[in-house]
Motif scaffolding. Structure first.
Motif, PDB file in Angstrom:
ATOM      1  N   ALA A 120      10.443 -32.675  15.122  1.00 10.22           N
ATOM      2  CA  ALA A 120      10.384 -32.955  16.819  1.00 10.22           C
ATOM      3  C   ALA A 120      10.006 -31.454  17.134  1.00 10.22           C
ATOM      4  O   ALA A 120       9.570 -31.301  18.467  1.00 10.22           O
ATOM      5  N   LEU A 121      10.797 -30.252  16.698  1.00 16.48           N
ATOM      6  CA  LEU A 121      10.487 -29.009  16.725  1.00 16.48           C
ATOM      7  C   LEU A 121       8.494 -29.076  16.798  1.00 16.48           C
ATOM      8  O   LEU A 121       8.711 -27.552  17.409  1.00 16.48           O
ATOM      9  N   ARG A 122       7.798 -29.516  16.432  1.00 14.90           N
ATOM     10  CA  ARG A 122       7.034 -29.495  16.134  1.00 14.90           C
ATOM     11  C   ARG A 122       5.971 -29.990  16.713  1.00 14.90           C
ATOM     12  O   ARG A 122       4.861 -30.599  17.285  1.00 14.90           O
ATOM     13  N   GLY A 123       6.614 -30.403  18.215  1.00 14.75           N
ATOM     14  CA  GLY A 123       5.795 -31.677  19.033  1.00 14.75           C
ATOM     15  C   GLY A 123       5.370 -32.807  18.969  1.00 14.75           C
ATOM     16  O   GLY A 123       4.692 -33.896  19.260  1.00 14.75           O
ATOM     17  N   VAL A 124       5.927 -33.615  17.454  1.00  7.40           N
ATOM     18  CA  VAL A 124       6.354 -34.901  16.803  1.00  7.40           C
ATOM     19  C   VAL A 124       6.640 -35.479  17.689  1.00  7.40           C
ATOM     20  O   VAL A 124       8.328 -35.846  17.533  1.00  7.40           O
ATOM     21  N   GLU A 125       6.784 -37.145  18.180  1.00  6.69           N
ATOM     22  CA  GLU A 125       7.364 -37.719  19.228  1.00  6.69           C
ATOM     23  C   GLU A 125       7.646 -39.560  18.941  1.00  6.69           C
ATOM     24  O   GLU A 125       8.479 -40.145  19.067  1.00  6.69           O
ATOM     25  N   ASP A 126       6.629 -40.032  17.696  1.00 10.50           N
ATOM     26  CA  ASP A 126       7.052 -40.713  17.260  1.00 10.50           C
ATOM     27  C   ASP A 126       6.232 -41.107  15.566  1.00 10.50           C
ATOM     28  O   ASP A 126       5.486 -40.050  15.144  1.00 10.50           O
ATOM     29  N   GLY A 127       6.820 -42.435  15.237  1.00 10.53           N
ATOM     30  CA  GLY A 127       6.353 -41.649  13.760  1.00 10.53           C
ATOM     31  C   GLY A 127       5.150 -42.073  13.141  1.00 10.53           C
ATOM     32  O   GLY A 127       4.592 -41.782  12.420  1.00 10.53           O
ATOM     33  N   GLN A 128       4.233 -42.702  13.848  1.00 14.37           N
ATOM     34  CA  GLN A 128       2.137 -42.526  13.875  1.00 14.37           C
ATOM     35  C   GLN A 128       2.534 -41.263  13.884  1.00 14.37           C
ATOM     36  O   GLN A 128       1.671 -41.147  12.790  1.00 14.37           O
ATOM     37  N   GLN A 129       2.814 -40.438  14.498  1.00  6.70           N
ATOM     38  CA  GLN A 129       2.036 -39.137  14.481  1.00  6.70           C
ATOM     39  C   GLN A 129       2.561 -38.522  13.549  1.00  6.70           C
ATOM     40  O   GLN A 129       2.590 -37.725  12.990  1.00  6.70           O
ATOM     41  N   ALA A 130       4.169 -39.258  12.698  1.00  6.75           N
ATOM     42  CA  ALA A 130       5.041 -38.317  11.749  1.00  6.75           C
ATOM     43  C   ALA A 130       3.849 -38.605  10.399  1.00  6.75           C
ATOM     44  O   ALA A 130       3.204 -37.736   9.718  1.00  6.75           O
ATOM     45  N   ARG A 131       3.447 -39.834  11.267  1.00  6.93           N
ATOM     46  CA  ARG A 131       3.087 -40.031   9.379  1.00  6.93           C
ATOM     47  C   ARG A 131       1.330 -39.265   8.907  1.00  6.93           C
ATOM     48  O   ARG A 131       0.648 -39.146   8.209  1.00  6.93           O
ATOM     49  N   GLN A 132       0.763 -39.545  10.286  1.00  5.84           N
ATOM     50  CA  GLN A 132      -0.702 -38.689   9.937  1.00  5.84           C
ATOM     51  C   GLN A 132      -0.506 -37.421   9.605  1.00  5.84           C
ATOM     52  O   GLN A 132      -0.950 -36.927   9.063  1.00  5.84           O
ATOM     53  N   LEU A 133       0.538 -36.662  10.547  1.00  9.37           N
ATOM     54  CA  LEU A 133       0.821 -35.636   9.616  1.00  9.37           C
ATOM     55  C   LEU A 133       0.816 -35.113   8.852  1.00  9.37           C
ATOM     56  O   LEU A 133       0.332 -34.503   8.372  1.00  9.37           O
ATOM     57  N   ILE A 134       1.868 -36.247   8.650  1.00 10.99           N
ATOM     58  CA  ILE A 134       2.600 -36.442   6.480  1.00 10.99           C
ATOM     59  C   ILE A 134       1.491 -36.482   5.847  1.00 10.99           C
ATOM     60  O   ILE A 134       0.882 -35.902   4.131  1.00 10.99           O
ATOM     61  N   TYR A 135       1.108 -37.831   6.000  1.00 10.19           N
ATOM     62  CA  TYR A 135      -0.452 -38.618   5.237  1.00 10.19           C
ATOM     63  C   TYR A 135      -1.712 -38.217   5.886  1.00 10.19           C
ATOM     64  O   TYR A 135      -2.366 -39.200   4.599  1.00 10.19           O
TER      65      TYR A 135
END
Length: 670
Positions: free
Chosen positions: A34-49
């Motif tokens: 959240a601190l890095r501006g990620v708002e949903d699971g799809q954004q998070a998974r793209q960032l991580i994977y």
């Protein structure tokens, strides 16, 4: 005692969307995302994977088609080709990568890395003369050459074609006239990633020549990872993917030279990270170039014989120890030249005693020490070569451009650069740089900028901390989050590592945490056991003799300072109530405060005066919350509506303390 650093602690609660909370990540990882501006699971998974879709087409680069054609022509004609690199880790890995590829295509390929002390950075005409004498008809530069206008003309006069690949800043009105010129920072270049390291550009060159980016990544991602991390390139998008890919290769099947270096450095390949590359592996590879023998590092990386690789790794580690000793001597001499005075403009120091290859590291230490850009110049007769390091976002490249009339030449990045200067021009350059700095002074930034205030010790569970590994590789533009615990009790502290480091144990809430603070002692911090302290740290998992625990790698430690949060409370900053909720007053606290007020009581006129009125045994933060609640009920009154200088008053009836907006907000966070 060392000068206390300026801290910034975030008191506001991170904004976490319900969609992100529902994505299945741990609470700590969710908070960091959240601190890095990620708002949903799809954004998070793209960032991580995020995978191979991050890799861009090398043919988008200006000059790549011409470079590919000329290199394939050299293959067809069986020409003798030289790869001309740089003596830092980025340049060495770039040189090894392109050399290995061209040799795999059957070419006689000569790697050439200039001597840092004798030749300096970049192309030089004497080296080109030597390569011509060896039958070279094509020179491919890596990590250098974008400013080599005269040298490229000299090569043409010799009958040598030049393919230049670089990633440094361009002087758009003065580019070399090479057969092909590849640099993403050229005007009009369409390549999406402008932050490739030199080795990243080198990889793109061989990808274009081979026509198979996946195969080249499989073969060279380890070298790309090392060079990209060592050159402190942003670890996002394409760079992040390539470094992550390379770390996997290094763990599974390191080439013989790297395997030998890992053994000599006591690095477990299974625990290899971008941080380990940056702080352990890269300095050893860099030591060879700094001390004038970059060829050792290049031979190590290209070695296929384990015995030869081991011998070279031992030699590199010895060179690194020598480099560390020289660096410390230079840094101490530089401090003596400053006479203990803290300058107010960029540091510019010169000496004819310093080692050219090591002054850059010393400049970095000075920049951090004095929070100012630093330039250290090694004099040789009437001419000096300098290494420049920025601080606080100050753009060195722009600054040197502004002062170029005093220089023989310069090049580099916004954060690090090199220059050549005549000794007689030093005073004028120093003054011009100081004037430019004062006119373009960067905004002051706290030395300790915490990303997250930990208010619940449960966030630092083993599972939570382990989950942060999903954000690896950490580095530039993707830093490992710096966290903070406020008002913890320092239960114990002891010196370890022959007195060089500090081991601490703190109590926070109902839990205890062990921490390690490198290169510090309790005495110099002005602390003793039992003090309340603020701790800035990065958590990690510590495994020792089968026991697994969370360890705090401490970045800064100080006696607890209540003023910042108290100031936010007293100023009515509602975003700070999340942090303040840990001090939510009970009714007995209000009773104690009210009874301590005589009829003529007046609240202090500023935060310091208010804190001087705090009751013995009560936390200042809790005292301030009591005052603000009393102000809201009318038991304190102020003509300005602010708590400062408010006076004690009486109200008719019973004051509803729990019904105040302030107390309701505080309770909502508990």
């Amino acid at each position: 005692m060392k000068k206390e650093k300026d801290w910034k602690i975030p008191f506001a609660r991170p904004r976490i969307t319900p969609a992100l909370e529902a994505a299945g990540f741990t609470p700590l990882l969710t908070t960091v995302l959240a601190l890095r501006g990620v708002e949903d699971g799809q954004q998070a998974r793209q960032l991580i994977y995020g995978g191979a879709d991050c890799i861009h087409d090398p043919m988008l680069m200006t000059g790549m088609a011409e470079a590919r054609e000329r290199i394939l022509q050299a293959v067809d004609r069986d020409e003798t080709v030289a790869v001309y690199g740089d003596y830092d880790v980025d340049g060495i890995t770039s040189t090894c990568l392109v050399t290995d590829y061209l040799r795999s295509r059957g070419l006689n390929c000569i790697p050439y890395i200039p001597d840092r002390n004798e030749e300096g950075y970049g192309l030089n005409c004497a080296a080109l003369d030597s390569l011509k004498a060896q039958g070279v008809s094509l020179v491919v530069t890596v990590d250098c050459g974008i400013t080599a206008v005269e040298e490229t003309e000299h090569a043409r006069a010799l009958g040598i074609d030049m393919v230049i690949t670089d990633h440094h800043e361009c002087k758009h009105d003065a580019l070399p006239k090479a057969v092909a010129l590849i640099d993403c920072k050229q005007e009009g270049d369409r390549y999406p990633n402008k932050d490739l390291a030199g080795v990243g550009v080198a990889l793109k060159l061989v990808c274009a020549c081979e026509g198979d980016s996946k195969a080249m990544l499989d073969r060279y991602a380890d070298l790309v990872a090392i060079g990209t991390v060592a050159d402190v390139m942003p670890l996002v998008d394409e760079n992040r993917y390539m470094v992550k890919y390379g770390l996997a290769l290094l763990e599974k099947n390191p080439r013989p030279g790297i395997a030998a270096m890992l053994r000599e450095s006591s690095i477990d390949p299974k625990k290899l990270s971008a941080s380990v590359i940056g702080y352990s592996l890269a300095p050893r590879l860099n030591a060879a170039g700094r001390l004038g023998n970059a060829g050792i590092a290049a031979k190590l990386l290209m070695s296929r014989d384990p015995v030869t690789a081991t011998n070279l790794a031992v030699e590199l580690c010895d060179l690194n120890r020598r480099r560390q000793s020289i660096e410390t001597e230079i840094w101490q001499e530089a401090n003596q030249l400053l006479s203990g005075k803290a300058p107010d403009s960029p540091i510019v120091l010169a000496s004819d005693k310093w080692h050219q290859g090591v002054i850059g590291i010393a400049a970095s230490r000075l920049a951090e020490q004095y929070s100012l850009p630093a330039i250290m110049i090694c004099l040789n007769g009437d001419v000096g070569k300098g290494s420049c390091r920025s601080y606080g976002g100050f753009n060195l490249f722009d600054a040197l451009s502004s002062c170029s009339e005093h220089l023989l030449g310069f090049g580099g990045h916004a954060l690090a650069a090199g220059l050549n200067i005549r000794k007689e021009n030093l005073p004028a350059f120093r003054q011009a740089l100081a004037d430019y700095y004062r006119s373009n002074k960067p905004e002051h930034l706290p030395e300790v900028q915490c990303d997250l205030l930990i208010t619940d010790p449960a966030l630092l569970s083993i599972d939570n901390v382990k989950s942060l590994d999903l954000l690896e590789p950490y580095g530039n533009c993707n830093p490992k989050p710096l966290m903070c615990i406020s008002a913890a009790r320092l239960e114990s502290a002891s010196q370890v590592g022959n007195g060089r480091h500090l081991r601490i144990r703190i109590r926070f809430g109902d839990q205890r945490f062990e921490g390690i603070f490198f290169s510090h002692s309790l005495g110099e911090l002005g602390l003793r056991e039992g003090n309340l302290v603020d701790v800035a740290f990065r958590p990690q998992i510590n495994e020792y003799r089968g026991s697994v625990s969370v360890q705090l790698v401490v970045s800064a430690l100080r006696r607890h300072t209540p003023e910042p949060l108290c100031d936010a409370i007293l100023s009515g900053d509602e975003s700070a109530l999340w942090a303040a909720s840990a001090y939510c007053p009970a009714r007995t606290d209000f009773v104690h405060v009210w009874r301590a007020m005589d009829e003529g009581f007046t609240v202090g006129g500023d935060t310091r005066q208010v804190l001087s009125q705090c009751l013995t045994g009560m936390e200042p933060e809790r005292f301030c919350l009591c005052l603000m609640t009393l102000l809201e009920t009318g038991l304190l009154q102020s003509a300005s509506g602010r708590v400062f200088s408010a006076v004690r008053s009486q109200i008719s009836g019973k004051a509803d303390l729990e019904g105040t907006r302030l107390m309701r907000r505080l309770r909502s966070y508990l």
